[in-house]
Design a protein around this motif. Structure first.
Motif, short mmCIF file in Angstrom:
data_model
loop_
_atom_site.label_atom_id
_atom_site.label_comp_id
_atom_site.label_asym_id
_atom_site.label_seq_id
_atom_site.Cartn_x
_atom_site.Cartn_y
_atom_site.Cartn_z
N ILE A 39 0.85 -1.20 0.00
CA ILE A 39 0.00 0.00 0.00
C ILE A 39 0.88 1.24 0.00
CG2 ILE A 39 -1.75 1.30 1.27
CD1 ILE A 39 -2.64 -1.41 2.48
N SER B 201 -0.73 4.32 -0.52
CA SER B 201 -1.64 5.32 0.04
C SER B 201 -2.89 4.58 0.51
CB SER B 201 -1.99 6.38 -1.00
OG SER B 201 -2.75 7.42 -0.41
N PRO B 202 -3.15 4.58 1.83
CA PRO B 202 -4.27 3.81 2.36
C PRO B 202 -5.62 4.49 2.14
CG PRO B 202 -3.16 4.93 4.14
CD PRO B 202 -2.38 5.23 2.89
N TRP B 203 -6.67 3.71 2.39
CA TRP B 203 -8.04 4.21 2.39
C TRP B 203 -8.20 5.12 3.60
CZ3 TRP B 203 -11.96 3.39 6.05
CH2 TRP B 203 -13.25 3.73 5.65
N VAL C 227 -7.54 2.23 -2.00
CA VAL C 227 -6.13 2.07 -1.65
C VAL C 227 -5.32 2.14 -2.94
CG1 VAL C 227 -6.46 0.72 0.44
CG2 VAL C 227 -6.25 -0.46 -1.74
N HIS D 122 -5.17 2.00 -8.26
CA HIS D 122 -6.12 2.52 -7.26
C HIS D 122 -7.31 1.57 -7.30
CE1 HIS D 122 -8.58 5.37 -4.95
NE2 HIS D 122 -9.56 4.91 -5.72
N SER E 282 -10.92 0.41 -5.24
CA SER E 282 -11.89 0.80 -4.22
C SER E 282 -13.07 -0.15 -4.20
CB SER E 282 -12.38 2.25 -4.44
OG SER E 282 -13.01 2.38 -5.69
N ASP F 182 -13.10 -0.11 3.56
CA ASP F 182 -11.66 -0.25 3.36
C ASP F 182 -11.43 -1.52 2.55
OD1 ASP F 182 -8.95 -0.74 3.48
OD2 ASP F 182 -8.80 -0.44 5.65
#
Length: 162
Positions: free
Chosen positions: A15, A17-19, A36, A140, A142, A154
């Motif tokens: 990861i 960039s996290p949620w 994420v 990315h 989701s 998440d």
């Protein structure tokens, strides 16, 4: 709870960039990140995490670049679930042809993707087709619930068991 889903990438999921709330790496704004970002080289195969029907795709170069969205069934009384895959360098040709067929013969609504099927190839390298607004190659991913207008799950928690 429920059964784990298939990861969207093979190998370890890193990861970048996290949620949740974050400082956007391009705009500098603090806001909700609806998925994420997973590190992967440009051109890495991307897979459907669950079986479902094609709900949308875009081959423009907006914020998310090339993207694919699938809608997945729900148990009676539960909200529908959508999975979205953004910053793709290529979308699987089997998805593009039915979606852009230009004939309202139901093919768009009938395009089914099985869990583990190819969605396309990752992208995100700035200046390349499908990159969108990005600082480097990644996927990315989701998970959306309910009306589809709000990401409220998440994705990494979903991987381990819905």
């Amino acid at each position: 709870g429920g059964d784990p889903m298939t990861p969207p990438l093979t190998g370890p999921l890193v990861i970048t960039s996290p949620w949740g709330t974050r400082v956007h790496p391009v705009t500098g704004e603090t806001r909700h990140h609806n998925g994420v970002d997973l590190r992967c080289p440009q051109g890495t195969p991307v897979y459907a995490v669950l079986g479902g029907y094609l709900h949308g795709l875009d081959l423009g170069d907006g914020v998310g670049g090339y993207w694919v969205r699938l809608v997945h069934g729900a148990a009676p009384g539960e909200a529908l679930t959508w999975s979205t895959y953004c910053h793709l360098s290529e979308v699987d040709p089997g998805l593009v042809v039915p979606w852009y067929a230009g004939v309202d013969d139901g093919r768009q609504r009938a395009t089914y993707v099985r869990e583990g099927d190819s969605i396309g190839l990752s992208g995100g390298s700035p200046g390349t087709p499908g990159a969108g607004r990005s600082t480097g190659p990644h996927l990315h991913w989701s998970i959306w619930r309910g009306s589809g207008s709000r990401a409220d799950a998440d994705p990494m928690a979903w991987l381990e068991g819905r």
